[in-house]
Scaffold this active site. Structure first.
Site: not given
Ligand code: IVH
Length: 663
Positions: A32, A36, A81-82, A111, A113, A115, A134, A223, A310, A402, A405, A420
Site C-alpha cells: 500500500d 501511495d 429487468s428479468l 450466474e 444474482k 443484490d 437503471r 455480467y 430467487k 426502567c 432501576c 433510562c
Molecule cells: S442480467 C437483460 N445478471 O437483477 C439482462 N442481472 O431482476 C439484464 N442482477 O436489473 C440483467 N445479478 O440489476 C443479470 N448476474 C446477473 C445479475 C443481474 C444481479 C440484477 C440486475 C437486474 C436485476 C433483474
C-alpha cells in the site's frame, strides 16, 4: 515538458494496473505504501501541470467535494429487468418454452444474482465515458463521478480488441464487512443505520459528494456487454471477454448443459450463499447462444432467454412467549422477544430482535402471537410479521419504567428508542460503562471479563472506571472464585493500562457518539483533555468528522460534574490525558529531507521513519528537488531511482544510512 507528460501517462497506467491487480484480481504486487507513493507523485505532477492531466486519471477515484449533479440521460440500450421465479416447476416451464420457441436444446450460463443496484457504463475507444443508473429502464441518472471512485471499475479497457463503443452492465454492491463497519460508525454518530447492504449501496451511489462515495468502498461485478461488433457468440464468451478486458467478473459462473445441472447450481448456492462476503438473492439463468437469444427475443419488459430464480428468505413461524427489555450502557432500551424454540436455517432460535416501540406498534405484535421470523444479515433473527393473534389478546404497551432501576423512561425528540435517564445509578448502565472502559480497543484490561465486572460491582468495589485503579490484591482475593494468581493478573493489567495513549483513554470514557476514530481525531486536534473540555461547539466542529451532534454530546459530557470527578481521579491515577511528546534523540538530521523506498534488513520502514524523525529529519513521500537523501532498500521502485538520478538526489544504502546515524 514532453518527459513530464510521458511520466504522467506512465503513472496513470502503472497505478491503474495496480488497482486492477488489487481490486479485480485480488493479487496485489506492491505494498500500500508503494502504491501511495506513486499516487502522491501523480497528484503533485497533476497539480503542477494541470494541462497534462488525463480525464480518466486514477486521481479521479478519490472523488471531489464539488456537489454532484445527476443529469437524467437516455440509455442507448434500454435496461430491462428479468422474469422471476421461486419454483422449480416454473423453471421447467421456462426451459420447455425455450425448446418449443427456438426448436433447439439450450445450454445455459448460470450466474449469481447480486443484490445491489444495476449500472450501465459506456466506453468509447476503450475509455470510461459515463455511468448511468437503471432509472425507469429508458432514462437513468448520470452518476459517473461516483462510479469512478469504485476501484474495481476500469477507467480504461485492457487490450485493444474492443469495439469503438461498448456498454457494459453490472451490479454495484457493498460487502457485508464494509456494510457492518459503516453501520457501526453511523450508530456511534447517531445517524440512521441502513437496513441492508443493498440500501447502503444505493444510498452511496446517489451521494452528492463523490469524496464520501470513495470512502464507502463499493464494489462491482459485471455480467453483460453490448456493442455493435462484440467479438463473441455466446454469453460465456462475452463474460470471458469482459474478464480479459479488465472487468471484474464473478468466478462463480457455470456453463450448464442441461436442466439438472442448473438445479444443482441453484441448490449449491442456496446453501453456500451464507459463506459469500456479499449478499445474493438468487441465481440468473441465461441461454448461452446469442443466436438462440435472438430467436427468442423479448417481451415488453424482459428478455425471454433469461430468468431469475430467487431464493426464499429463510423464515419460520413460532410463538411469542414474552418480551424482555434490555438496558445498554447508554441507557437505550431494546425490546427482545423470547420465542418458542424453532429451527431456522440450521440453528435453533429462541430470541429475536424487536427493534423499538414503533416497530412493535407497526406490526401490532402481541404476547402469544404466532409470528414470522426471518434471518437477515444479522446474527440475531428478527420478527417480520404476525400470522395470528390469540383471542382476547391486547396490543403491546411499551414499558414506561426502567426494568432495572424503576426510573421513568424518556424518548428524546427524533429518537426511535426509549432511554433510562438514570445514568448515575442504573446498574446495567454502570456496568456497561466499565465493560466499555476495559474493552480491547479502549483500555484493553484483558484479565477482567463481564463476569468479574459483575462481581466487582456486586461487592461494591467498582462503580466507576476510576474505582478500578483503587483496587488492591487483598480486596480481590476475598471475591468468589478468585485465586491468588488471577488477582495478581488483574492488578497487573490495570497497572499496565496506565500506558494506554490519550486517544484510547478518550474513547474509553464512553462519550456518546465518540467512537474510536473520532476519539483519535479529537485527541490529535486538541492535544490534551483541558483544551478539549473547554472547547466551544464551533471549535469542536472544526475537527474532521465532528458534526453538531457529536459536538453537543461532548459538551454535555464535560458539563456533568460526575464525569469531571471521574476524570480527575483517573488523572490522579496517572492515566494519559495528553498526547505523548515525541522524544527527540538528536538534531543530527535537522533540516534534511529523506525519502525511503524498498525494504530494509535492520528495521521495518516505520522504524526507519521513526529514527529519522526522532533525529530531526523530515520524511517525504516522493522524490523531488527538495529531497536530500533517498534511502534505498531492497526491491525499491525503479521509477524512484530514475527520478532521484535525474534530479541529482543523493542515493544512500541502508549501511550508509547507519554510518551517518552513528557518526
Ligand atoms: S442480467 C437483460 N445478471 O437483477 C439482462 N442481472 O431482476 C439484464 N442482477 O436489473 C440483467 N445479478 O440489476 C443479470 N448476474 C446477473 C445479475 C443481474 C444481479 C440484477 C440486475 C437486474 C436485476 C433483474
Amino acid at each position: 515538458m514532453e518527459a513530464i507528460k510521458e511520466r504522467i501517462n506512465q503513472l496513470c497506467e502503472i497505478i491503474e494496473h495496480h488497482n486492477f491487480l488489487y481490486y479485480v484480481k485480488n493479487q496485489p504486487e506492491i505494498s500500500d505504501f508503494e502504491f501511495d507513493l506513486l499516487m502522491d507523485e501523480l497528484i503533485k505532477l497533476e497539480e503542477q501541470y494541470p494541462e497534462y492531466k488525463l480525464p480518466n486519471s486514477p486521481t479521479t477515484r478519490v472523488g471531489s467535494d464539488i456537489n454532484n449533479e445527476f443529469v437524467s440521460v437516455m440509455h442507448d440500450y434500454p435496461m430491462l429487468s428479468l422474469g422471476n421465479t421461486y419454483s422449480e416447476g416454473e423453471l421447467r416451464d421456462f426451459h420447455n418454452r425455450i425448446i418449443k420457441e427456438s426448436e433447439l436444446k439450450p445450454e445455459y450460463v448460470c450466474e449469481l444474482k447480486f443484490d445491489g443496484i444495476s449500472i450501465s457504463i459506456k466506453y468509447t475507444n476503450g475509455e470510461f465515458v459515463r455511468a448511468v443508473t437503471r432509472g425507469d429502464g429508458t432514462r437513468g441518472d448520470d452518476v459517473s463521478n461516483n462510479v469512478k471512485t469504485i476501484r474495481s471499475v476500469p477507467l480504461k479497457i485492457k487490450h485493444d480488441d474492443f469495439p469503438k463503443n461498448i456498454e457494459v452492465r453490472g451490479e454495484i454492491f457493498m460487502s457485508r464487512e464494509v456494510f457492518n463497519m459503516l453501520n457501526e460508525q453511523r450508530r456511534l454518530t447517531g445517524e440512521q443505520e441502513f437496513a441492508n447492504p443493498r440500501n447502503a449501496a444505493a444510498g452511496s451511489v446517489k451521494l452528492l459528494d463523490s469524496r464520501e462515495v470513495a470512502k464507502r468502498k463499493l464494489d462491482c461485478f459485471f455480467y453483460y456487454a453490448m456493442g455493435d461488433e462484440l467479438p463473441a457468440n455466446t454469453q460465456w464468451e462475452s463474460l470471458m471477454l469482459l474478464k480479459k478486458w479488465g472487468f471484474k467478473v464473478s468466478e462463480n459462473i457455470k456453463l450448464c448443459k442441461n436442466l439438472p445441472e442448473v438445479f444443482e447450481y441453484i441448490n449449491f448456492w442456496d446453501k453456500e450463499r451464507k459463506n459469500l462476503p456479499y449478499d445474493i438473492d438468487g441465481v440468473v439463468i441465461k441461454v448461452n447462444s446469442f443466436k438462440q437469444q435472438e430467436i427468442l427475443g423479448f417481451t415488453a419488459k424482459t428478455p425471454k432467454w433469461a430468468i431469475a430464480y430467487k431464493f426464499k428468505a429463510e423464515q419460520a413461524i413460532t410463538k411469542l412467549l414474552s418480551i424482555d427489555y434490555q438496558v445498554g450502557r447508554t441507557g437505550a432500551v431494546t425490546p427482545v422477544a423470547n420465542l418458542e424454540p424453532v429451527l431456522l436455517g440450521g440453528t435453533i432460535v429462541k430470541r429475536a430482535s424487536l427493534h423499538n416501540a414503533d416497530q412493535i406498534a407497526l406490526l401490532d405484535i402481541r404476547l402469544g402471537d404466532m409470528v414470522y421470523i426471518e434471518k437477515g444479515g444479522e446474527i440475531i433473527p428478527k420478527i417480520v410479521g404476525v400470522e395470528s393473534h390469540e383471542p382476547n389478546s391486547e396490543p403491546t404497551k411499551f414499558i414506561e419504567f426502567c426494568p432495572e432501576c424503576g426510573t421513568k423512561l424518556v424518548r428524546p425528540d427524533g429518537e426511535a428508542r426509549h432511554f433510562c435517564p438514570n445514568t448515575e445509578s442504573c446498574p446495567p448502565q454502570i456496568k456497561g460503562r466499565i465493560e466499555h472502559f476495559i474493552s480491547r480497543k479502549a483500555m484493553n484490561i484483558e484479565s477482567i471479563g463481564e463476569e468479574t465486572v459483575n462481581l466487582l460491582y456486586e461487592a461494591g468495589l467498582v462503580k466507576t472506571p476510576a474505582d478500578l485503579y483503587k483496587l488492591t490484591k487483598e480486596q480481590l482475593i476475598k471475591l468468589e472464585r478468585m485465586a491468588d494468581k488471577s488477582s495478581e493478573n488483574i492488578i497487573n493489567s490495570i497497572e499496565n493500562s496506565k500506558n494506554v495513549p490519550f486517544d484510547r483513554v478518550l474513547y474509553a470514557l464512553g462519550i456518546r457518539y465518540v467512537g474510536e476514530t473520532t476519539a483519535k481525531k479529537i485527541a490529535n486536534h486538541f492535544g490534551n483533555i483541558e483544551k478539549l473540555a473547554s472547547a466551544s461547539k464551533e471549535e469542536l466542529m472544526q475537527v474532521d468528522e465532528v458534526g453538531e451532534r457529536i459536538a453537543e454530546s461532548i459538551i454535555e459530557f464535560f458539563n456533568n460534574k460526575n464525569n469531571i470527578k471521574i476524570i480527575a481521579e483517573l488523572m490522579n491515577a496517572d492515566l494519559k490525558f495528553s498526547l505523548e511528546k515525541e522524544e527527540k534523540l538528536s538534531d543530527k538530521f535537522n533540516g534534511l529531507s529523506f525519502v525511503i523506498s524498498g525494504t530494509f534488513n535492520s528495521f521495518s520502514r516505520d522504524e526507519l521513519k521513526d529514527i529519522i524523525e526522532k533525529n530531526g529529519g523530515k520524511i517525504l513521500s516522493s522524490v523531488s528537488k527538495n529531497t536530500d537523501f533517498l534511502v534505498a532498500g531492497e526491491n525499491m521502485g525503479p521509477a524512484k531511482l530514475e527520478k532521484a538520478n535525474k534530479l541529482g538526489v543523493k542515493i544512500i544504502s541502508e549501511e550508509e544510512f547507519l554510518k551517518m546515524l552513528n557518526e
